[in-house]
Scaffold this active site. Structure first.
Site, PDB file in Angstrom:
ATOM      1  N   LYS A 117      11.071  27.372   0.656  1.00  0.00           N
ATOM      2  CA  LYS A 117      12.051  26.222   1.320  1.00  0.00           C
ATOM      3  C   LYS A 117      11.914  24.871   0.476  1.00  0.00           C
ATOM      4  O   LYS A 117      11.747  24.520  -0.567  1.00  0.00           O
ATOM      5  CB  LYS A 117      11.142  25.828   2.747  1.00  0.00           C
ATOM      6  CG  LYS A 117      12.361  24.695   3.218  1.00  0.00           C
ATOM      7  CD  LYS A 117      11.700  25.233   4.618  1.00  0.00           C
ATOM      8  CE  LYS A 117      12.155  23.660   5.696  1.00  0.00           C
ATOM      9  NZ  LYS A 117      13.543  23.733   5.770  1.00  0.00           N
TER      10      LYS A 117
ATOM     11  N   HIS B 197       5.142  25.873   6.020  1.00  0.00           N
ATOM     12  CA  HIS B 197       6.945  26.815   5.316  1.00  0.00           C
ATOM     13  C   HIS B 197       6.038  27.641   4.331  1.00  0.00           C
ATOM     14  O   HIS B 197       5.998  27.444   3.579  1.00  0.00           O
ATOM     15  CB  HIS B 197       8.451  25.850   5.332  1.00  0.00           C
ATOM     16  CG  HIS B 197       8.927  25.524   6.622  1.00  0.00           C
ATOM     17  ND1 HIS B 197       8.714  24.188   6.825  1.00  0.00           N
ATOM     18  CD2 HIS B 197       9.333  26.234   7.876  1.00  0.00           C
ATOM     19  CE1 HIS B 197       9.190  23.839   8.169  1.00  0.00           C
ATOM     20  NE2 HIS B 197      10.155  25.236   8.388  1.00  0.00           N
TER      21      HIS B 197
END
Length: 233
Positions: free
Chosen positions: A135, A131
């Site tokens: 995040k 990600h």
């Protein structure tokens, strides 16, 4: 529908655009700063906030009789508390670690593959999630859902971010700039490997799934998942 957005970051703004394009009205954009918010004239609420805010946001909606869906991760230690509150208020609640329609098909595929592989002891499974660097949680809620689906259909007993021991499923979490989300489930033996992958190209898929889920629950009562939305229970 009149939609309340609880959390107005990048995801909230993308949901706003898709919701308007699908003929809905955004009547509340709440991004914290006050403990309470006004849900008057709201048909449904969509929560993409922070782990520290999600329980209060969801609870407020349930007490006000407003159906609420949540894609916020990192608060699930209180999930049973929210379920009890939903039942107490005869409310409507749907949580998903990932609202992407493709990811939820991927969850089903993952569980099916785990059943097929469970009798082949020579293969060892591993999950990798990648990600963007913004995040906050690791592993991702999606990776945890994949791990739970795999564990439920195999001899693995738990998952870990550390080096896995016997009966533990390893998860690797990577953080790289500008990656919306990639999840891989790999079964590897000395002879070969089997791999399934879901790659998100943007936030659009997550946001579209959230709006579709809101459309699904807004006139219903109970506790739902994306399996109900997609009719793949």
């Amino acid at each position: 529908m009149n939609i309340a957005l609880l959390g107005y970051g990048k995801m909230g703004k993308t949901i706003e655009t898709i919701g308007i394009n699908r003929g809905h009205h955004i009547v509340l954009k709440y991004d914290g700063g006050a403990e309470n918010f006004n849900l008057e004239n709201c048909d449904v609420a969509i929560d993409f906030s922070l782990p520290t805010a999600a329980v209060n946001n969801i609870s407020t909606c349930l007490k006000a009789g407003v159906p609420v869906i949540s894609g916020t991760t990192g608060w699930l230690k209180d999930y049973d508390k929210i379920v009890a509150l939903c039942k107490e208020n005869k409310g409507t609640f749907l949580y998903a670690s990932n609202f992407s329609l493709g990811v939820n098909i991927f969850f089903k595929l993952n569980a099916t593959l785990a059943k097929l592989m469970s009798k082949l002891e020579q293969y060892k499974a591993n999950i990798t999630e990648t990600h963007h660097t913004q995040k906050r949680d690791a592993p991702s809620g999606t990776a945890i859902t994949l791990a739970e689906g795999l564990i439920e259909n195999s001899d693995y007993s738990s998952w870990t971010l550390d080096s896995p021991k016997a009966k533990q499923l390893g998860i690797e979490a990577k953080r790289i700039d500008d990656v919306p989300g990639t999840h891989e489930v790999v079964y590897k033996s000395q002879e070969d490997s089997i791999q399934i992958t879901h790659t998100a190209h943007s936030r659009q898929g997550f946001a579209l799934g959230a709006v579709i889920a809101a459309e699904f629950v807004h006139d219903k009562k109970g506790i739902f998942t994306m399996k109900d939305v997609l009719n793949i229970s």
